[in-house]
Scaffold this active site. Sequence first.
Site, mmCIF file in Angstrom:
data_model
loop_
_atom_site.group_PDB
_atom_site.id
_atom_site.type_symbol
_atom_site.label_atom_id
_atom_site.label_comp_id
_atom_site.label_asym_id
_atom_site.label_seq_id
_atom_site.Cartn_x
_atom_site.Cartn_y
_atom_site.Cartn_z
ATOM 1 C CB SER A 44 2.909 0.838 2.760
ATOM 2 O OG SER A 44 2.764 1.992 1.226
ATOM 3 C CE1 TYR A 57 -2.632 0.791 2.491
ATOM 4 C CE2 TYR A 57 -0.745 2.798 1.584
ATOM 5 C CZ TYR A 57 -1.643 1.566 1.638
ATOM 6 O OH TYR A 57 -0.684 0.351 1.174
#
Length: 253
Positions: free
Chosen positions: A136, A149
Amino acid sequence: MDVTNRTVFIAGATSGIGLELARRFAAAGSSVIVGGRRAGLLDRLAAEGFGTVAIDVTDQDSVDRARDAVLRSHPGLDTIVTMSGVMIPEDLRDPKHFDAAWQTIDTNLLGTIRVIDAFTPHLIGRGTGTVITVSSGIGFLPFPIMPTYAASKAGVHAYTEALRAQLDGTGVEVAELVPPAVATTPEQARLNPRALDLTEFATEVMDLLQADPTPHEILVKGVLMHRWAERDGTYADLVAQRSQALATLPGRQ
């Protein structure tokens, strides 16, 4: 890579980016097996013509059963995509956040490793194939409201780099897809007007994947500001901007 004649297993593709990529691979001529936890969604995708298999990437037995089922039905499997992931806001002032942190690491990082480990012997035995991990932009430019995350995706990046080095010479290539924010639903588009349109994102990804050789990192234009923030000297300012979202945590208003 040639996307027109692949046999692709995508773990975590019953919705969102994973499902869109599954449909793009299928439209290009590849055979696609979709893995996921939700039986109802798997049934719908089977009706569309996809191969499907139940998989929970946090459960080693489930991963092993999925691998066995996929290889029985598709012994020519040559491409693995590790798409499973969760995004959970956390307040690091509250120790209760640890459950969310554990779930995030178990799914995003350890889940990625479980799936790769399950299929690596098969790909090495073939002497050819591709592993595509999914990190990401947040792994390179943290979004402080989702700290674990960001850590999990930074971990996926580092693990992918090591995997590529260790598989060098086996015939198995390793690529890392690095998405920015992508609007996979109208609600997400409303909440984040800067999020990329899913269709445009998938088109750019498939174009990049077809480069020869396959890029080590699949970077759409919209993620470049994340990937190169430290190099470009914008990192501190961008993290400060993104930290404003912390005000939305319960108890911070």
